[in-house]
Design a protein around this motif. Structure first.
Motif, PDB file in Angstrom:
ATOM      1  N   HIS A  66       6.307  -7.282  -4.832  1.00  0.00           N
ATOM      2  CA  HIS A  66       7.015  -7.820  -5.999  1.00  0.00           C
ATOM      3  C   HIS A  66       8.474  -8.068  -5.623  1.00  0.00           C
ATOM      4  O   HIS A  66       8.912  -7.746  -4.511  1.00  0.00           O
ATOM      5  CB  HIS A  66       6.925  -6.829  -7.174  1.00  0.00           C
ATOM      6  CG  HIS A  66       7.524  -5.478  -6.873  1.00  0.00           C
ATOM      7  ND1 HIS A  66       8.851  -5.188  -7.038  1.00  0.00           N
ATOM      8  CD2 HIS A  66       6.957  -4.344  -6.386  1.00  0.00           C
ATOM      9  CE1 HIS A  66       9.090  -3.938  -6.681  1.00  0.00           C
ATOM     10  NE2 HIS A  66       7.951  -3.402  -6.270  1.00  0.00           N
ATOM     11  N   GLY A  67       9.220  -8.658  -6.559  1.00  0.00           N
ATOM     12  CA  GLY A  67      10.672  -8.718  -6.398  1.00  0.00           C
ATOM     13  C   GLY A  67      11.277 -10.030  -5.949  1.00  0.00           C
ATOM     14  O   GLY A  67      12.503 -10.143  -5.860  1.00  0.00           O
ATOM     15  N   LYS A  68      10.464 -11.042  -5.649  1.00  0.00           N
ATOM     16  CA  LYS A  68      10.989 -12.316  -5.164  1.00  0.00           C
ATOM     17  C   LYS A  68      10.717 -13.446  -6.156  1.00  0.00           C
ATOM     18  O   LYS A  68       9.793 -13.385  -6.960  1.00  0.00           O
ATOM     19  CB  LYS A  68      10.357 -12.674  -3.808  1.00  0.00           C
ATOM     20  CG  LYS A  68      10.791 -11.768  -2.662  1.00  0.00           C
ATOM     21  CD  LYS A  68      12.259 -11.957  -2.332  1.00  0.00           C
ATOM     22  CE  LYS A  68      12.680 -11.150  -1.128  1.00  0.00           C
ATOM     23  NZ  LYS A  68      14.111 -11.376  -0.778  1.00  0.00           N
ATOM     24  N   ILE A  69      11.538 -14.488  -6.075  1.00  0.00           N
ATOM     25  CA  ILE A  69      11.337 -15.709  -6.856  1.00  0.00           C
ATOM     26  C   ILE A  69      11.140 -16.855  -5.870  1.00  0.00           C
ATOM     27  O   ILE A  69      12.022 -17.140  -5.052  1.00  0.00           O
ATOM     28  CB  ILE A  69      12.545 -16.013  -7.769  1.00  0.00           C
ATOM     29  CG1 ILE A  69      12.787 -14.844  -8.723  1.00  0.00           C
ATOM     30  CG2 ILE A  69      12.312 -17.311  -8.554  1.00  0.00           C
ATOM     31  CD1 ILE A  69      14.074 -14.973  -9.536  1.00  0.00           C
ATOM     32  N   LEU A  70       9.985 -17.491  -5.931  1.00  0.00           N
ATOM     33  CA  LEU A  70       9.671 -18.604  -5.038  1.00  0.00           C
ATOM     34  C   LEU A  70       9.614 -19.894  -5.849  1.00  0.00           C
ATOM     35  O   LEU A  70       8.882 -19.982  -6.833  1.00  0.00           O
ATOM     36  CB  LEU A  70       8.324 -18.372  -4.344  1.00  0.00           C
ATOM     37  CG  LEU A  70       7.852 -19.486  -3.398  1.00  0.00           C
ATOM     38  CD1 LEU A  70       8.748 -19.548  -2.165  1.00  0.00           C
ATOM     39  CD2 LEU A  70       6.394 -19.263  -2.977  1.00  0.00           C
ATOM     40  N   ILE A  71      10.406 -20.874  -5.438  1.00  0.00           N
ATOM     41  CA  ILE A  71      10.371 -22.194  -6.074  1.00  0.00           C
ATOM     42  C   ILE A  71       9.331 -23.035  -5.337  1.00  0.00           C
ATOM     43  O   ILE A  71       9.425 -23.243  -4.137  1.00  0.00           O
ATOM     44  CB  ILE A  71      11.742 -22.899  -6.010  1.00  0.00           C
ATOM     45  CG1 ILE A  71      12.848 -21.980  -6.541  1.00  0.00           C
ATOM     46  CG2 ILE A  71      11.693 -24.210  -6.788  1.00  0.00           C
ATOM     47  CD1 ILE A  71      12.673 -21.554  -7.975  1.00  0.00           C
ATOM     48  N   GLN A  72       8.323 -23.487  -6.066  1.00  0.00           N
ATOM     49  CA  GLN A  72       7.214 -24.239  -5.460  1.00  0.00           C
ATOM     50  C   GLN A  72       7.128 -25.603  -6.126  1.00  0.00           C
ATOM     51  O   GLN A  72       6.877 -25.706  -7.323  1.00  0.00           O
ATOM     52  CB  GLN A  72       5.912 -23.462  -5.630  1.00  0.00           C
ATOM     53  CG  GLN A  72       4.774 -23.963  -4.781  1.00  0.00           C
ATOM     54  CD  GLN A  72       4.912 -23.565  -3.308  1.00  0.00           C
ATOM     55  OE1 GLN A  72       5.843 -22.871  -2.928  1.00  0.00           O
ATOM     56  NE2 GLN A  72       3.987 -24.032  -2.482  1.00  0.00           N
ATOM     57  N   GLU A  73       7.359 -26.649  -5.362  1.00  0.00           N
ATOM     58  CA  GLU A  73       7.334 -28.007  -5.917  1.00  0.00           C
ATOM     59  C   GLU A  73       5.939 -28.598  -5.779  1.00  0.00           C
ATOM     60  O   GLU A  73       5.364 -28.619  -4.692  1.00  0.00           O
ATOM     61  CB  GLU A  73       8.358 -28.895  -5.217  1.00  0.00           C
ATOM     62  CG  GLU A  73       8.517 -30.265  -5.849  1.00  0.00           C
ATOM     63  CD  GLU A  73       9.721 -31.026  -5.307  1.00  0.00           C
ATOM     64  OE1 GLU A  73       9.510 -32.080  -4.674  1.00  0.00           O
ATOM     65  OE2 GLU A  73      10.857 -30.568  -5.508  1.00  0.00           O
ATOM     66  N   ILE A  74       5.370 -29.046  -6.910  1.00  0.00           N
ATOM     67  CA  ILE A  74       4.078 -29.725  -6.869  1.00  0.00           C
ATOM     68  C   ILE A  74       4.119 -30.930  -7.807  1.00  0.00           C
ATOM     69  O   ILE A  74       4.927 -30.974  -8.738  1.00  0.00           O
ATOM     70  CB  ILE A  74       2.900 -28.804  -7.274  1.00  0.00           C
ATOM     71  CG1 ILE A  74       2.990 -28.426  -8.757  1.00  0.00           C
ATOM     72  CG2 ILE A  74       2.828 -27.560  -6.411  1.00  0.00           C
ATOM     73  CD1 ILE A  74       1.716 -27.789  -9.282  1.00  0.00           C
ATOM     74  N   ALA A  75       3.241 -31.859  -7.559  1.00  0.00           N
ATOM     75  CA  ALA A  75       3.138 -33.036  -8.421  1.00  0.00           C
ATOM     76  C   ALA A  75       2.178 -32.701  -9.565  1.00  0.00           C
ATOM     77  O   ALA A  75       0.971 -32.904  -9.468  1.00  0.00           O
ATOM     78  CB  ALA A  75       2.638 -34.239  -7.631  1.00  0.00           C
ATOM     79  N   ALA A  76       2.725 -32.129 -10.637  1.00  0.00           N
ATOM     80  CA  ALA A  76       1.900 -31.708 -11.767  1.00  0.00           C
ATOM     81  C   ALA A  76       1.461 -32.908 -12.601  1.00  0.00           C
ATOM     82  O   ALA A  76       2.130 -33.945 -12.631  1.00  0.00           O
ATOM     83  CB  ALA A  76       2.676 -30.726 -12.637  1.00  0.00           C
ATOM     84  N   LEU A  77       0.324 -32.757 -13.271  1.00  0.00           N
ATOM     85  CA  LEU A  77      -0.157 -33.799 -14.173  1.00  0.00           C
ATOM     86  C   LEU A  77       0.614 -33.741 -15.492  1.00  0.00           C
ATOM     87  O   LEU A  77       0.885 -32.657 -16.005  1.00  0.00           O
ATOM     88  CB  LEU A  77      -1.658 -33.611 -14.444  1.00  0.00           C
ATOM     89  CG  LEU A  77      -2.597 -33.691 -13.248  1.00  0.00           C
ATOM     90  CD1 LEU A  77      -4.044 -33.506 -13.697  1.00  0.00           C
ATOM     91  CD2 LEU A  77      -2.437 -35.021 -12.520  1.00  0.00           C
ATOM     92  N   ASP A  78       0.937 -34.890 -16.023  1.00  0.00           N
ATOM     93  CA  ASP A  78       1.722 -34.956 -17.260  1.00  0.00           C
ATOM     94  C   ASP A  78       0.781 -34.880 -18.465  1.00  0.00           C
ATOM     95  O   ASP A  78       0.482 -35.884 -19.108  1.00  0.00           O
ATOM     96  CB  ASP A  78       2.546 -36.242 -17.281  1.00  0.00           C
ATOM     97  CG  ASP A  78       3.532 -36.264 -18.443  1.00  0.00           C
ATOM     98  OD1 ASP A  78       3.800 -35.184 -19.015  1.00  0.00           O
ATOM     99  OD2 ASP A  78       4.033 -37.354 -18.785  1.00  0.00           O
ATOM    100  N   ILE A  79       0.294 -33.679 -18.734  1.00  0.00           N
ATOM    101  CA  ILE A  79      -0.624 -33.445 -19.854  1.00  0.00           C
ATOM    102  C   ILE A  79      -0.092 -32.269 -20.653  1.00  0.00           C
ATOM    103  O   ILE A  79       0.341 -31.274 -20.068  1.00  0.00           O
ATOM    104  CB  ILE A  79      -2.053 -33.117 -19.358  1.00  0.00           C
ATOM    105  CG1 ILE A  79      -2.593 -34.235 -18.463  1.00  0.00           C
ATOM    106  CG2 ILE A  79      -2.999 -32.888 -20.529  1.00  0.00           C
ATOM    107  CD1 ILE A  79      -3.937 -33.910 -17.817  1.00  0.00           C
ATOM    108  N   SER A  80      -0.120 -32.357 -21.973  1.00  0.00           N
ATOM    109  CA  SER A  80       0.339 -31.237 -22.798  1.00  0.00           C
ATOM    110  C   SER A  80      -0.703 -30.903 -23.862  1.00  0.00           C
ATOM    111  O   SER A  80      -1.372 -31.789 -24.392  1.00  0.00           O
ATOM    112  CB  SER A  80       1.682 -31.551 -23.456  1.00  0.00           C
ATOM    113  OG  SER A  80       1.517 -32.265 -24.650  1.00  0.00           O
ATOM    114  N   SER A  81      -0.810 -29.606 -24.154  1.00  0.00           N
ATOM    115  CA  SER A  81      -1.735 -29.162 -25.197  1.00  0.00           C
ATOM    116  C   SER A  81      -1.350 -29.728 -26.555  1.00  0.00           C
ATOM    117  O   SER A  81      -2.213 -30.080 -27.359  1.00  0.00           O
ATOM    118  CB  SER A  81      -1.773 -27.628 -25.243  1.00  0.00           C
ATOM    119  OG  SER A  81      -2.288 -27.093 -24.044  1.00  0.00           O
TER     120      SER A  81
END
Length: 212
Positions: free
Chosen positions: A164-179
């Motif tokens: 535990h204890g870390k913050i990782l920034i992960q870039e991905i091409a997410a789909l533009d969908i919202s509930s």
């Protein structure tokens, strides 16, 4: 490594599954646990029941061997706080397993509104999912920015070798969908078949969910 994807899942959609699949492929989690919130702290209480939302998650991930449904927030009374879920998971998994909480950059930007937010990293890593060209994380409020500067992981290897204890920034091409958009479309009798797993859509239609 175990990852947690929490949310109201109201309803779960292909954007959620795409995000989880991309992170599974890039970071190699042993499992990703989908944790539906019973009574979300920072959102309105959903009109449909927590059990119905959990059933939709179960259907959506049925054929994904690395994805599991975790209903611990449904079994707990009161508001569904992430810190309580992480404490519960640590008690179950022990202190050696790398545990990662998945969240979008928009949620991370308002992390200081979360209940006992300063304690989250005592139990898990935070994986902050950032879309290309989305929120500039340099514009965070002072509290969250300070947290990121202190705990930011330089590489994904750091989260694999620490619990535990870390913050990782992960870039991905997410789909533009919202509930929210899906619920509005269903209420307006629009086609949402391209936004949801077919089994989830069938359940919604069978029980006439979101049809105001």
């Amino acid at each position: 490594m175990i990852a947690i994807l929490g949310g109201t899942f109201n309803p779960i959609h292909l954007g959620h599954l795409h995000l989880a699949t991309q992170l599974q492929a890039s970071l190699g989690f042993d499992s990703i646990r989908f944790v539906p919130a019973a009574l979300p702290a920072l959102k309105d209480v959903p009109a449909i029941t927590a059990e119905q939302r959990a059933e939709m998650v179960k259907i959506a991930i049925a054929n994904q061997p690395h994805f599991t449904l975790d209903t611990r927030e449904l079994l707990r009374s009161g508001t569904s706080y992430s810190i309580d879920t992480l404490i519960s998971l640590r008690e179950e998994l022990g202190n050696q397993v790398s545990l990662c909480w998945l969240m979008g950059s928009d949620a991370f930007a308002h992390l200081n509104a979360w209940h006992r937010w300063q304690e989250l990293l005592n139990y898990a890593h935070l994986i902050v999912v950032k879309r290309p060209h989305s929120l500039d994380l340099s514009n965070l409020n002072a509290d969250v920015k300070a947290l990121l500067e202190k705990h930011k992981a330089k590489t994904a290897e750091e989260i694999k070798h620490q619990a535990h204890g870390k913050i990782l920034i992960q870039e991905i091409a997410a789909l533009d969908i919202s509930s929210t958009d899906i619920r509005e479309k269903i209420a307006d009798k629009q086609d949402v078949s391209q936004l949801l797993p077919s089994g989830v859509l069938k359940l919604i239609q069978t029980h006439h969910l979101y049809q105001t």
